[in-house]
Design a protein around this motif. Structure first.
Motif, short mmCIF file in Angstrom:
data_model
loop_
_atom_site.label_atom_id
_atom_site.label_comp_id
_atom_site.label_asym_id
_atom_site.label_seq_id
_atom_site.Cartn_x
_atom_site.Cartn_y
_atom_site.Cartn_z
N ALA A 90 0.83 -1.21 0.00
CA ALA A 90 0.00 0.00 0.00
C ALA A 90 0.86 1.26 0.00
CB ALA A 90 -0.93 -0.01 1.21
N ALA A 110 -1.99 -3.38 -7.44
CA ALA A 110 -2.48 -2.32 -6.56
C ALA A 110 -2.56 -0.98 -7.29
CB ALA A 110 -1.58 -2.20 -5.33
N TYR A 158 -8.90 -4.37 -5.74
CA TYR A 158 -7.73 -4.65 -4.91
C TYR A 158 -8.10 -4.47 -3.45
CZ TYR A 158 -3.14 -4.21 -2.76
OH TYR A 158 -2.05 -4.38 -1.94
#
Length: 455
Positions: free
Chosen positions: A103, A137, A299
């Motif tokens: 992330a 992502a 995601y």
């Protein structure tokens, strides 16, 4: 190598070779494969890697020691890195990190002015799939279509809808085959080919009809399992734009549909089997012909590292199960097309092959058709299981878990139950089934928190 081999086996490799040497060995193996002509394409295809968008690829790379630069360049550029450097080049817009937080990496790359460079620590701890996870992502996606979005005109039906229809068709065909087997067992064309009915077969050997039932119930369960796999790959995978889902469907179908050719070798061409192929094969072609790979997935983040590491063990076990089933299907096909029976079959029947051949010269080709067909179907199912397990496990993709559970129930349970009902309970004959059930159960238990994660 993928994360599902690297992470579960790294402890063993480190204990045998030492941590640093095992890491170098893994890098060298991957680089060596890439050097072989066609090796890079093989790695990308085999591991289901998806490279990041061009604007991201040129801003996502790694810094490595100079002594491994050659191997690292070949390996890392293949698994998703956009560049590899040997010395840090500090810059305000060039971020160096030893954090494997996907992330955080995605947030850095969201700024088109930023470049992210990871240190070897990231790859040795997070595994070779880290670039792939970052890619997914940061890839822009759109909403996945719903069932009600499918147009009424068949000419405009999307590939995933055709794939779903193939899966449902296989389920229906499997249920129909089971109903016939548990009812009359033989249809008119079976009796015409054999020149005998159910009563005559029973008079020859009272185990013969149950033996045919056990073969055909097992085949029917495998057909339902294939249908569950195809429906899952189509609705869960292709509908969301996962390119690997189409490949898995294609590979499995190219193994399964041609098994109709087995019938030519036995001399017994089953009308209903042929009809199923004639109806479903054009749908299969429509499902794999077009390539709509626009990303439509959601995601859901990485979640707990402990949960992720446990699911990787489950993923490895599921891949091993798929490979084992494929080998089993191949063996069944070979036996079916050659000796027809294994020793435990003849013990259950209480006769030898020559006796059966003397009773009816067409009896062995009839059984051969069933056995070889089952072997081909098992290989098709196994290929789909292996590829789905190798490529499809991502956090929150609950359809993967439910698809594999449905497949296991349809494939394993009828086989075990029918053997118990007819009294064919030879342990070594059923040992592969028991072992497959055990591995699958462990795999799904380990993967459940990861695949069924909601957030």
């Amino acid at each position: 190598m993928p994360d599902w081999t690297y992470q579960p086996l790294r402890g063993i490799a480190s204990a045998v070779l030492g941590e640093r040497r095992s890491q170098r060995a893994a890098l060298r193996v991957l680089a060596t494969v890439v050097r072989v002509p066609g090796g890079r394409r093989l790695v990308v295809r085999a591991f289901g890697h998806r490279h990041p968008p061009v604007d991201v690829a040129e801003r996502l790379g790694a810094v490595v020691p100079a002594d491994v630069a050659d191997d690292a360049s070949r390996a890392l550029l293949t698994i998703g890195a956009g560049f590899v450097e040997t010395e840090p080049r500090p810059d305000g817009d060039r971020i160096y990190t030893s954090s494997a937080d996907v992330a955080a990496a995605a947030r850095v790359l969201a700024d088109p002015a930023k470049t992210l460079v990871v240190t070897p620590r990231v790859l040795t701890t997070a595994g070779p799939g880290w670039f792939q996870r970052v890619t997914e992502a940061v890839t822009p996606t759109e909403p996945a279509p719903r069932l009600r979005d499918v147009p009424r005109d068949p000419r405009r039906w999307p590939a995933w809808w055709w794939g779903l229809l193939v899966g449902l068709g296989m389920v229906g065909a499997g249920v129909g085959a089971a109903a016939i087997t548990l009812g009359p067992v033989l249809l008119w064309y079976d009796e015409d080919f054999l020149g005998m009915g159910r009563a005559e077969l029973h008079a020859v050997n009272h185990h013969l009809v149950p033996f045919l039932q056990h073969d055909r119930v097992t085949m029917a369960g495998t057909m339902v399992a294939i249908g569950a796999l195809y429906a899952g790959l189509a609705y869960g995978g292709m509908r969301q734009g996962w390119p690997w889902a189409r490949v898995a469907l294609l590979v499995s179908g190219l193994i399964g549909f041609p098994t109709l050719v087995y019938s030519l070798g036995t001399g017994f061409i089953e009308p209903l089997h042929t009809a199923v192929v004639v109806v479903l094969f054009p749908m299969f072609v429509a499902a794999v012909w077009s390539r709509d790979h626009r990303p439509k997935w959601t995601y859901r983040g990485e979640g707990s590292e402990a949960v992720w590491r446990r699911e990787l063990v489950g993923q490895l076990l599921m891949v091993v199960t798929g490979v084992g089933l494929f080998v089993g299907g191949f063996v069944v096909s070979v036996v079916g097309l050659t000796t027809v029976f294994v020793r435990s079959d003849l013990v259950f029947l209480g006769v030898d092959v020559d006796t059966l051949r003397a009773v009816n010269a067409r009896l062995l080709p009839f059984v051969t058709h069933d056995r070889a067909g089952f072997g081909g179907a098992l290989m098709a199912a196994a290929a789909a299981i292996t590829l789905l397990s190798a490529w499809g496990w991502r956090r929150g993709e609950s359809w993967v878990w439910w698809t594999l559970l449905a497949t296991a129930c349809a494939g394993f349970l009828p086989a075990v139950l029918v053997h118990a009902v007819i009294g064919y309970t030879d342990f070594w004959h059923l040992a592969p089934v028991y072992f497959g059930m055990l591995l699958t159960s462990i795999a799904l238990v380990l993967a459940r928190p990861y695949l069924l994660a909601r957030e």
